[in-house]
Write an enzyme that holds these catalytic residues in place. Structure first.
Site, PDB file in Angstrom:
ATOM      1  NE  ARG A 240      -2.535   1.155   3.516  1.00  0.00           N
ATOM      2  CZ  ARG A 240      -3.276   1.690   4.458  1.00  0.00           C
ATOM      3  NH1 ARG A 240      -4.538   1.935   4.227  1.00  0.00           N
ATOM      4  NH2 ARG A 240      -2.778   1.950   5.623  1.00  0.00           N
TER       5      ARG A 240
ATOM      6  CB  THR B  83      -1.845   7.213  -3.469  1.00  0.00           C
ATOM      7  OG1 THR B  83      -1.305   5.885  -3.448  1.00  0.00           O
ATOM      8  CG2 THR B  83      -0.851   8.152  -4.134  1.00  0.00           C
TER       9      THR B  83
ATOM     10  CG  ASP C 238      -2.116  -9.126   9.791  1.00  0.00           C
ATOM     11  OD1 ASP C 238      -1.777 -10.112   9.084  1.00  0.00           O
ATOM     12  OD2 ASP C 238      -1.819  -7.965   9.495  1.00  0.00           O
TER      13      ASP C 238
ATOM     14  CG  ASP D 123       0.967 -10.281  11.698  1.00  0.00           C
ATOM     15  OD1 ASP D 123       1.923 -10.387  10.898  1.00  0.00           O
ATOM     16  OD2 ASP D 123       0.629  -9.204  12.229  1.00  0.00           O
TER      17      ASP D 123
END
Ligand code: URA
Length: 215
Positions: free
Chosen positions: A109, A113, A206, A209
């Site tokens: 990511r 933006t 997550d 994870d």
């Protein structure tokens, strides 16, 4: 057992799926079990994701006589996990669709933006217009990475795209369907919402994870 919640979204409500998902959600489920459950759950979702594969009649001989049987008709499938958490679903698909080709889609990511940026894409031959793609992204959260992954396989020429995820958020479904209304989504659950940090709630945390024991 499955429910079509909205056009293009299938929630698999089979008791085995919901049972395994319950352990994936549990914060006390250790990595070793989480990894196994993610693959088993994906296998069951794949059963649903492939239910419309066309079949054709073939003639074979059983030990007793000749008979007609149904076989999947020349189906060419590409399975494309989104790195890294999608890798935790790959074996689940391949245990049912063992002849599938495999592609990999790495995205990060951009913090300015907030858009996903491809850092690694390696896809099998899709440009013959005959190959259907199954994209694996366990958490359909904002929908941005899934939408970018779907765009990558479409640009490479996939004939159709199915996204298989473990848990989806309504926001992610809306975003993905906004960008790719033709994509079918198969999931074990549609959860309540995204929290302010972009996690699906109640969710399972997550996924990367939990699959790989990182924090
Ligand atoms: N990615 C995850 O792994 N979990 C979430 O809840 C959202 C995105």
């Amino acid at each position: 057992m499955s429910t079509e919640t909205a056009t293009g979204v299938t929630v698999v409500t089979h008791p085995l799926v919901q049972h395994k998902l319950s352990y994936l959600r549990d914060k006390d489920t250790p990595t070793v079990h989480f990894r196994k459950l993610a693959n088993e759950l994906t296998l069951l979702l794949t059963y649903e994701a492939t239910k419309d594969f066309p079949t054709e009649t073939a003639e074979i001989e059983t030990p007793l006589e000749r008979t007609e049987v149904q076989r999947i008709a020349g189906k060419k499938v590409a399975v494309c996990p989104v790195l890294r958490a999608g890798l935790g679903m790959l074996d689940g698909v391949l245990s049912l669709v063992s002849s599938a080709r495999v592609g990999f889609i790495g995205l990060y990511r951009d913090e300015e933006t907030l858009q996903p940026v491809e850092y690694y894409v390696k896809l099998p031959e899709l440009g013959d217009g005959e190959r259907d793609a199954i994209v694996l992204d366990p958490m359909l959260a904002t929908g941005r990475s899934s939408a970018a992954a779907v765009a990558a396989v479409k640009n490479a020429g996939a004939r159709s795209v199915t996204l298989v995820c473990l848990v989806a958020a309504p926001e992610g479904i809306e975003h993905l369907q906004g960008e790719h209304p033709d994509v079918r989504i198969v999931t074990a659950a549609v959860d309540r919402e995204l929290n302010e940090r972009g996690y699906i709630v109640p969710g399972l945390g997550d996924a990367g994870d939990r699959l790989y024991g990182t924090k």
